[in-house]
Design an enzyme around this catalytic site. Structure first.
Site, PDB file in Angstrom:
ATOM      1  N   ALA A  36       0.806  -1.224   0.000  1.00  0.00           N
ATOM      2  CA  ALA A  36       0.000   0.000   0.000  1.00  0.00           C
ATOM      3  C   ALA A  36       0.841   1.276   0.000  1.00  0.00           C
ATOM      4  CB  ALA A  36      -0.940  -0.008   1.210  1.00  0.00           C
ATOM      5  N   ASN A  39       2.662   1.699  -3.192  1.00  0.00           N
ATOM      6  CA  ASN A  39       1.742   2.177  -4.233  1.00  0.00           C
ATOM      7  C   ASN A  39       1.674   3.700  -4.231  1.00  0.00           C
ATOM      8  OD1 ASN A  39       1.020  -0.437  -4.951  1.00  0.00           O
ATOM      9  ND2 ASN A  39      -0.829  -0.457  -3.704  1.00  0.00           N
ATOM     10  N   TYR A 105      -2.076 -14.076   1.983  1.00  0.00           N
ATOM     11  CA  TYR A 105      -0.793 -13.462   2.320  1.00  0.00           C
ATOM     12  C   TYR A 105       0.248 -14.486   2.758  1.00  0.00           C
ATOM     13  CZ  TYR A 105      -3.018  -8.822   2.396  1.00  0.00           C
ATOM     14  OH  TYR A 105      -3.662  -7.675   2.064  1.00  0.00           O
ATOM     15  N   LEU A 230     -15.670   7.463   0.090  1.00  0.00           N
ATOM     16  CA  LEU A 230     -16.995   6.882  -0.117  1.00  0.00           C
ATOM     17  C   LEU A 230     -17.049   5.976  -1.345  1.00  0.00           C
ATOM     18  CD1 LEU A 230     -19.094  10.126   0.543  1.00  0.00           C
ATOM     19  CD2 LEU A 230     -18.357   8.391   2.204  1.00  0.00           C
ATOM     20  N   GLY A 260      -5.864  -1.065  -4.709  1.00  0.00           N
ATOM     21  CA  GLY A 260      -5.016   0.076  -5.031  1.00  0.00           C
ATOM     22  C   GLY A 260      -5.776   1.369  -5.204  1.00  0.00           C
ATOM     23  N   ASP A 263      -5.227   3.669  -2.153  1.00  0.00           N
ATOM     24  CA  ASP A 263      -3.882   4.239  -2.209  1.00  0.00           C
ATOM     25  C   ASP A 263      -3.822   5.320  -3.286  1.00  0.00           C
ATOM     26  OD1 ASP A 263      -3.148   2.327  -0.288  1.00  0.00           O
ATOM     27  OD2 ASP A 263      -2.647   0.876  -1.847  1.00  0.00           O
ATOM     28  N   ASP A 299      -1.874  -3.347  -8.650  1.00  0.00           N
ATOM     29  CA  ASP A 299      -2.122  -2.403  -7.563  1.00  0.00           C
ATOM     30  C   ASP A 299      -1.909  -0.953  -7.950  1.00  0.00           C
ATOM     31  OD1 ASP A 299      -2.414  -4.794  -6.232  1.00  0.00           O
ATOM     32  OD2 ASP A 299      -1.378  -4.116  -4.444  1.00  0.00           O
TER      33      ASP A 299
END
Length: 316
Positions: A36, A39, A105, A230, A260, A263, A299
Site C-alpha cells: 500500500a 503504491n 498473504y 466513499l 489500489g 492508495d 495495484d
C-alpha cells in the site's frame, strides 16, 4: 529534493489470470509490485514528485525484483535495505469480474516486519513536507509497531504533515478489538486521517461520514482534517473548524480491479497538497486518481502521469 516520505512493506503479488476462479483452482499468474505505501510512492513519482520509501526486503529473487522495480519507478531507495536473515513478503490475488478479490498473504516474519526503529535513526527529514503513514505496517509485528511509533514521533517533532490511512487488514491482527484500539490510537498522531466508509464503521461504530469524521477530530488536538472515502460516491471532508463538504466521484465505465484505489486516493490528495492546492481541489484529484486506479489490473498500474490526469479531467 525529496519532499515526500513513506514507510511500509513492499510485496510481490502473484495475480491470477483465471477470472472468477478460486485461488486453489487457478493455474496462471502474473507478477506485480505491491504494498500500500509503496503504491502511494509510485503514484507520487508518476505525478512528478520525488518520493522516499523506507523498508527492508529479503536477499532473494522477490527482494531483487522489488529493488529493481523501485529504481525504475524513480523512487528514492536510500533507506531500502536488504536482509539475508528474512524473506520478502508476497501474496496471491484472485481475479474477479465484480467486487473485491480474495487474497492469500505469505508475509509473516518478513524482512519488513523485522525493520527496527534503530535502523531509521539516520533518516534525513530536513526537506520532507508530507509523510504518508498506513495502518498496515504497524500490524505486521510488535517490532514494526514500535518502529512505526518511533518514526511517527520523529515526524511530529519535525513538524512534518502526517497523513494516516487506516488501511485495515484484519488478517494481520490478533483480533478485531486490538486492531480497532491500536489503529485509533495511531490515528491520534496524524494531522489528516483518510478512513474508508466501511473502515470508519468498524473503527467508530458509525456508517455516517460526518460522525466518522467527528470521531477523529474530537479524539486528538493534532488531527485537523478527516476525509472519508466513499468509494464510487466520492468523498466527504471535514475540518476542525467545522467546515465540511462532499464531492461526487467520477463515473467509471468498467471496474477491473479495486485493489489500489484507496492508495490512489491518497496519491491524488497528497500530491495536490504538496503543490499547494486547497483541500477541495486535493479531494477532487484524490477521487480522480482513485477512479483511474480501478480501471487497470495490478495495484498501481492505473496511476496517472500529469498528462494522463489532465486528459482524464478533460474527458469528464
Amino acid at each position: 529534493m525529496t519532499e515526500f516520505i513513506t514507510l511500509g512493506e513492499p510485496l510481490v503479488v502473484l495475480a491470477s489470470e483465471n477470472q472468477d476462479i478460486s485461488l486453489e483452482a487457478a493455474d496462471h499468474f502474473s507478477k506485480y509490485l505491491a504494498g500500500a505505501e509503496l503504491n502511494v510512492a509510485i503514484g507520487m513519482s508518476r505525478l512528478g514528485h520525488e518520493a522516499t520509501y523506507i523498508s527492508k526486503v529479503g536477499d532473494d529473487s522477490f527482494g531483487n525484483f522489488i529493488i529493481e522495480s523501485i529504481k525504475k519507478a524513480k523512487i528514492d531507495d536510500s533507506y531500502l535495505t536488504k536482509d539475508k536473515n528474512y524473506s520478502t513478503g508476497f501474496y496471491l490475488k484472485q481475479k474477479v469480474s465484480d467486487g473485491d478479490p480474495t487474497v492469500d498473504y505469505y508475509r509473516k516474519n518478513s524482512a519488513a516486519a523485522n525493520l527496527s526503529s534503530s535502523e531509521l535513526e539516520t533518516i534525513d527529514l530536513s526537506e520532507i513536507k508530507i509523510a504518508h503513514l498506513s495502518g498496515i505496517f504497524p500490524a505486521l509485528s510488535k517490532t514494526s509497531l514500535k518502529t512505526f511509533q518511533a518514526f511517527n514521533q520523529r515526524l511530529t517533532e519535525a513538524n512534518i504533515l502526517t497523513i494516516f490511512d487506516p488501511n485495515l487488514r484484519p488478517v494481520l491482527w490478533d483480533n478485531q478489538e486490538k486492531m480497532i484500539r491500536t489503529i485509533n490510537d495511531l490515528a491520534k498522531r496524524s494531522q489528516i486521517i483518510l478512513p474508508g466508509i466501511n473502515e470508519g464503521e468498524i473503527l467508530t461504530g458509525s456508517s455516517e461520514p460526518e460522525k466518522i469524521a467527528d470521531f477523529y477530530l474530537k479524539q486528538s488536538p493534532l488531527t485537523k482534517t478527516v476525509v472519508v472515502k466513499l468509494g464510487a460516491e466520492g468523498a466527504f471532508a471535514k475540518l476542525k473548524s467545522g467546515e465540511s463538504f462532499t464531492l461526487s466521484g467520477f463515473k467509471v465505465t468498467k471496474v477491473i480491479d479495486t485493489v489500489g484505489a484507496g492508495d490512489g486516493f491518497a496519491v491524488g490528495l497528497e500530491s495536490a497538497l504538496l503543490e499547494g492546492k486547497i483541500l477541495k481541489e486535493a479531494v477532487k484529484r484524490a477521487c480522480a486518481v482513485g477512479a483511474l486506479a480501478v480501471q487497470s489490473s495490478g495495484d498501481s498500474e492505473g496511476y496517472p502521469t500529469k498528462e494522463e490526469l489532465e486528459a482524464f479531467y478533460k474527458e469528464k
